[in-house]
Structure formats: structure tokens, C-alpha cells
Motif scaffolding. Structure first.
Motif, PDB file in Angstrom:
ATOM      1  N   ARG A   1     -61.985 121.287  10.899  1.00 46.10           N
ATOM      2  CA  ARG A   1     -61.313 121.879   9.744  1.00 46.10           C
ATOM      3  C   ARG A   1     -61.389 121.613   8.548  1.00 46.10           C
ATOM      4  O   ARG A   1     -61.719 122.274   7.859  1.00 46.10           O
ATOM      5  N   HIS A   2     -61.233 120.233   8.604  1.00 43.78           N
ATOM      6  CA  HIS A   2     -61.643 119.659   7.224  1.00 43.78           C
ATOM      7  C   HIS A   2     -62.461 119.092   7.163  1.00 43.78           C
ATOM      8  O   HIS A   2     -62.422 119.068   5.371  1.00 43.78           O
TER       9      HIS A   2
ATOM     10  N   ASP B   1     -59.214 116.290  10.808  1.00 40.98           N
ATOM     11  CA  ASP B   1     -59.886 117.294  12.232  1.00 40.98           C
ATOM     12  C   ASP B   1     -61.419 117.044  11.883  1.00 40.98           C
ATOM     13  O   ASP B   1     -61.495 118.844  10.425  1.00 40.98           O
TER      14      ASP B   1
ATOM     15  N   GLN C   1     -54.420 121.377  15.012  1.00 41.77           N
ATOM     16  CA  GLN C   1     -54.493 123.006  14.715  1.00 41.77           C
ATOM     17  C   GLN C   1     -53.319 123.839  14.914  1.00 41.77           C
ATOM     18  O   GLN C   1     -53.165 124.925  13.725  1.00 41.77           O
TER      19      GLN C   1
END
Length: 194
Positions: free
Chosen positions: A75-76, A72, A49
């Protein structure tokens, strides 16, 4: 004669904000003093992060560091604020397994390590260690620090079961398991520990 250890660690510079990486950094720094050459297999920095390139200077020059594909999930792979849970079990970095097993296999063929070492608290690190151990038969040390499952942790039942499976398989197949405190102080299946 120098021996080699393939170290599988999620927490490693340039990750920012984790005291957990100090454990792997210290092992990498001091193992050469005891006749061991560390080779670190860590995820691609995009999995972190936050990063801090200043911490890269803490890695000893003689330590080889290899990065493998990792995302991640939260997030992705989020679409409209959601992602499939199966893509985040046992943890959000399970995609690291896809890149690290082939990368680890290549490192093993090239450097022929005497030992594989993986470290928790990212459960995927133990999945990678398990896979490489089963592919090669190289002795594997699983560094748990703390047990993965405890009576009230993880709180989410799906994550708890995933962690329990990884922990059981790890203890069943590893050559040695390392804990930061006595595992018998918590409810734990003692028969699984060698």
C-alpha cells in the motif's frame, strides 16, 4: 515478584478484521493473573489495512502498548502499481523490523523483561524477536501457531524460501517454540525442535 514479558505482535487493536489478535489480547489479559506483566510492541496503526478504535477498549488498562514504525509495502511503497519484491520479504510488513528493533531495545533497557515473546503469522514478528534476543540474550518464546512452511505453502517460491529461512533461524535460536497442533503431523525437520 512480578516478571515481565515483551510481547511482539502484529495483530493487535486497533487492527480490524483479524481473529488472530484475540490470542495476544487474551495472553495480555490473563498473564497478570499468573504473575507476569505484559508489555506489547505492535506496529503503527498505519500498517493495518483497516482499523477499529472500538477494539482499543479490549486492551486491559494495566497493559503497556508501544507502537513502532511500520508500513505495508503493497500500500505504501507501490509506484505505478508495482513495488520491489525485496521490500516485501518475508512479508509486506518487513519495514516494521526497522522501527521495532530500536523500539524494543529501548523497552528492554527501560523495563528489563524476563522473556521476549513473538507471534506468527506475520513472519517479521519473529525477525524482531530474533534480533532482540541476539542483542540481549533474553530468553525468547516463538509462538508459531502453525508452522511457517508446509509442503505447498507458501505457493510462491521466493516467499517460501524467505519463510523457510525465518523459520529455521527462529527454531535454531528461540528458547521455546509453541505450535497450535503437533508439528510432527506434517513433514518438518524434527532435529530443529528443542
Amino acid at each position: 515478584m512480578v516478571k515481565r514479558v515483551l510481547m511482539i505482535a502484529y495483530h493487535f487493536p486497533p487492527m480490524h478484521g483479524s481473529s488472530g489478535m484475540q490470542r495476544t489480547l487474551r495472553f495480555a489479559r490473563y498473564l497478570p493473573d499468573h504473575g507476569w506483566e505484559p508489555i506489547v510492541l505492535a506496529p503503527s496503526p498505519r500498517a493495518y489495512q483497516q482499523t477499529d478504535s472500538g477494539q482499543l477498549a479490549d486492551i486491559p488498562q494495566q497493559v503497556r502498548v508501544h507502537r513502532a514504525f511500520a508500513l505495508d509495502t503493497a500500500r505504501h511503497l507501490t509506484v505505478m502499481g508495482r513495488y520491489p519484491r525485496v521490500l516485501a520479504l518475508p512479508d509486506r510488513w518487513v519495514s516494521w523490523w526497522l522501527g521495532a528493533v530500536p523500539a524494543g531495545w529501548a523497552l528492554i533497557k527501560k523495563y528489563k523483561p524476563d522473556v521476549i515473546w513473538s507471534t506468527y503469522p506475520i513472519a517479521t514478528a519473529h525477525l524482531i524477536g530474533l534480533s532482540l534476543h541476539r542483542l540481549t540474550g533474553i530468553p525468547w518464546v516463538a509462538d508459531f501457531r502453525d508452522p511457517m512452511v508446509q509442503p505447498d505453502y507458501p505457493a510462491d517460491p521466493l516467499t517460501y524460501r524467505a519463510f523457510e529461512r525465518v523459520e529455521n533461524k527462529t527454531v535454531e535460536h528461540c528458547s521455546r517454540a509453541v505450535f497450535a497442533y503437533p508439528v510432527f503431523s506434517i513433514p518438518f525437520n524434527r532435529e530443529r525442535i528443542r
